[in-house]
Design a protein around this motif. Structure first.
Motif, mmCIF file in Angstrom:
data_model
loop_
_atom_site.group_PDB
_atom_site.id
_atom_site.type_symbol
_atom_site.label_atom_id
_atom_site.label_comp_id
_atom_site.label_asym_id
_atom_site.label_seq_id
_atom_site.Cartn_x
_atom_site.Cartn_y
_atom_site.Cartn_z
ATOM 1 N N ARG A 1 48.703 34.586 49.134
ATOM 2 C CA ARG A 1 48.484 36.036 49.026
ATOM 3 C C ARG A 1 47.511 36.353 47.893
ATOM 4 O O ARG A 1 46.607 37.182 48.048
ATOM 5 C CB ARG A 1 49.818 36.751 48.796
ATOM 6 N N PHE A 2 47.700 35.713 46.748
ATOM 7 C CA PHE A 2 46.819 35.969 45.617
ATOM 8 C C PHE A 2 45.409 35.450 45.889
ATOM 9 O O PHE A 2 44.426 36.075 45.480
ATOM 10 C CB PHE A 2 47.402 35.346 44.349
ATOM 11 N N SER A 3 45.301 34.328 46.566
ATOM 12 C CA SER A 3 43.974 33.804 46.918
ATOM 13 C C SER A 3 43.224 34.780 47.814
ATOM 14 O O SER A 3 42.023 35.027 47.618
ATOM 15 C CB SER A 3 44.108 32.456 47.626
ATOM 16 N N ASN A 4 43.924 35.347 48.786
ATOM 17 C CA ASN A 4 43.286 36.315 49.684
ATOM 18 C C ASN A 4 42.824 37.553 48.921
ATOM 19 O O ASN A 4 41.718 38.056 49.153
ATOM 20 C CB ASN A 4 44.260 36.714 50.798
ATOM 21 N N ALA A 5 43.672 38.046 48.011
ATOM 22 C CA ALA A 5 43.301 39.232 47.227
ATOM 23 C C ALA A 5 42.103 38.931 46.332
ATOM 24 O O ALA A 5 41.199 39.760 46.182
ATOM 25 C CB ALA A 5 44.489 39.707 46.395
ATOM 26 N N LEU B 1 44.669 38.698 38.408
ATOM 27 C CA LEU B 1 45.061 38.001 39.641
ATOM 28 C C LEU B 1 44.807 36.507 39.529
ATOM 29 O O LEU B 1 45.632 35.691 39.956
ATOM 30 C CB LEU B 1 44.291 38.566 40.830
ATOM 31 N N GLU B 2 43.677 36.134 38.958
ATOM 32 C CA GLU B 2 43.353 34.706 38.807
ATOM 33 C C GLU B 2 44.360 34.027 37.877
ATOM 34 O O GLU B 2 44.757 32.881 38.108
ATOM 35 C CB GLU B 2 41.937 34.558 38.267
ATOM 36 N N GLU B 3 44.758 34.731 36.838
ATOM 37 C CA GLU B 3 45.728 34.169 35.892
ATOM 38 C C GLU B 3 47.084 33.977 36.563
ATOM 39 O O GLU B 3 47.750 32.950 36.373
ATOM 40 C CB GLU B 3 45.853 35.092 34.685
ATOM 41 N N GLN B 4 47.496 34.963 37.368
ATOM 42 C CA GLN B 4 48.756 34.845 38.102
ATOM 43 C C GLN B 4 48.705 33.686 39.084
ATOM 44 O O GLN B 4 49.690 32.958 39.251
ATOM 45 C CB GLN B 4 49.050 36.161 38.846
ATOM 46 N N TRP B 5 47.545 33.504 39.739
ATOM 47 C CA TRP B 5 47.396 32.379 40.668
ATOM 48 C C TRP B 5 47.562 31.058 39.930
ATOM 49 O O TRP B 5 48.216 30.130 40.421
ATOM 50 C CB TRP B 5 46.030 32.430 41.348
ATOM 51 N N ARG B 6 46.993 30.943 38.728
ATOM 52 C CA ARG B 6 47.101 29.693 37.965
ATOM 53 C C ARG B 6 48.548 29.427 37.542
ATOM 54 O O ARG B 6 48.972 28.263 37.475
ATOM 55 C CB ARG B 6 46.168 29.731 36.751
ATOM 56 N N ILE B 7 49.283 30.482 37.224
ATOM 57 C CA ILE B 7 50.701 30.303 36.872
ATOM 58 C C ILE B 7 51.481 29.795 38.089
ATOM 59 O O ILE B 7 52.335 28.901 37.968
ATOM 60 C CB ILE B 7 51.289 31.623 36.346
ATOM 61 N N LEU B 8 51.200 30.348 39.258
ATOM 62 C CA LEU B 8 51.844 29.862 40.482
ATOM 63 C C LEU B 8 51.468 28.411 40.765
ATOM 64 O O LEU B 8 52.301 27.615 41.218
ATOM 65 C CB LEU B 8 51.447 30.748 41.666
ATOM 66 N N SER C 1 47.507 43.398 44.710
ATOM 67 C CA SER C 1 46.668 44.465 45.237
ATOM 68 C C SER C 1 45.199 44.099 45.051
ATOM 69 O O SER C 1 44.851 43.253 44.229
ATOM 70 C CB SER C 1 46.977 45.782 44.518
ATOM 71 N N LEU C 2 44.334 44.739 45.836
ATOM 72 C CA LEU C 2 42.908 44.468 45.757
ATOM 73 C C LEU C 2 42.386 44.891 44.385
ATOM 74 O O LEU C 2 42.567 46.036 43.980
ATOM 75 C CB LEU C 2 42.167 45.223 46.849
ATOM 76 N N PRO C 3 41.761 43.986 43.629
ATOM 77 C CA PRO C 3 41.313 44.330 42.274
ATOM 78 C C PRO C 3 40.132 45.296 42.303
ATOM 79 O O PRO C 3 39.181 45.102 43.048
ATOM 80 C CB PRO C 3 40.902 42.973 41.685
ATOM 81 N N GLY C 4 40.209 46.339 41.472
ATOM 82 C CA GLY C 4 39.133 47.309 41.398
ATOM 83 C C GLY C 4 38.292 47.189 40.146
ATOM 84 O O GLY C 4 37.281 47.866 40.010
#
Length: 235
Positions: free
Chosen positions: A148-152, A115-122, A104-107
């Motif tokens: 998807r995470f990069s776009n968010a 989100l950045e941490e999840q992207w690094r795990i992927l 989801s879009l980070p607020g």
């Protein structure tokens, strides 16, 4: 920078059969010498991963591969993900990346960091899937999730930058900006501000202009307050 090849590590390990991979890497770093055009990469992060994976039933070559994987050793979630990947692999089971939710879009800054941490795990999973393709079978799914995470993340950074510019513009006006500066960024839940802020010049002495100045200031302060409520913790 250079790292030891597995063949070099294996040779040293045979010379020290009672030592673990972390100790072997440390010994290599102490005795290795390289040409002046190169340098030896730090092995501290590799040693930390090797120590984490020491209890698992892994071949030396597999343990070494996991140890040189791209992981931030200061991140608890990334180290935990790497350990779980290695443990599942050591049991001879298929390894999934484990990140299937729609980002989801980070607020808030913490949401953006997550989100950045999840992207690094992927990204870590993708790297491992090219070394252990038989067991890490969700390479395509991981690549799609990375997009998807990069776009968010990009949208979050863009919104954050727009918010900072917007708030900075409002604060300049509230402090009394240049004459005839227009409100360029008002597009929140309130209507777009159509006012040309000539009235902010303190040399305008008429009561009518003073009253209009007060109204404009009240409107700007209301917008700024609404903006802070909508965007939460972002500075």
């Amino acid at each position: 920078g250079l790292l030891p090849t597995f063949e070099q590590v294996e040779m040293l390990a045979h010379s020290f059969p009672n030592k673990g991979l972390a100790d072997v890497l440390g010994f290599f770093a102490e005795v290795a010498r390289v040409d002046g055009n190169y340098f030896l990469c730090s092995v501290e992060d590799k040693q930390a991963v090797a120590e984490l994976l020491e209890p698992l039933d892994l071949r030396l070559e597999d343990q070494y591969t996991f140890s040189i994987a791209p992981v931030d050793t200061s991140s608890r979630s990334e180290m935990l993900a790497l350990y779980n990947y290695a443990r599942t692999y050591s049991r001879g089971q298929d390894v999934g990346h484990g990140i299937y939710e729609e980002p989801s879009l980070p607020g808030t800054p913490s949401a953006l960091e997550h989100l950045e941490e999840q992207w690094r795990i992927l990204d870590l999973y993708s790297w491992l899937s090219h070394r252990f393709s038989y067991f890490f079978h969700e390479r395509v799914s991981a690549a799609e999730q990375k997009v998807r995470f990069s776009n968010a993340i990009n949208l979050g950074l863009q919104k954050h930058a727009e918010l900072r510019d917007w708030r900075a513009g409002i604060m300049r006006v509230l402090r009394g900006g240049p004459r005839r500066r227009r409100c360029a960024h008002f597009s929140c839940e309130v209507k777009t501000c159509p006012v040309t802020l000539v009235e902010w010049n303190p040399r305008h002495r008429s009561n009518e202009n003073m009253e209009r100045s007060k109204e404009v200031r009240a409107l700007l302060e209301e917008v700024l307050g609404t903006l802070a409520c909508v965007h939460g913790e972002f500075p």
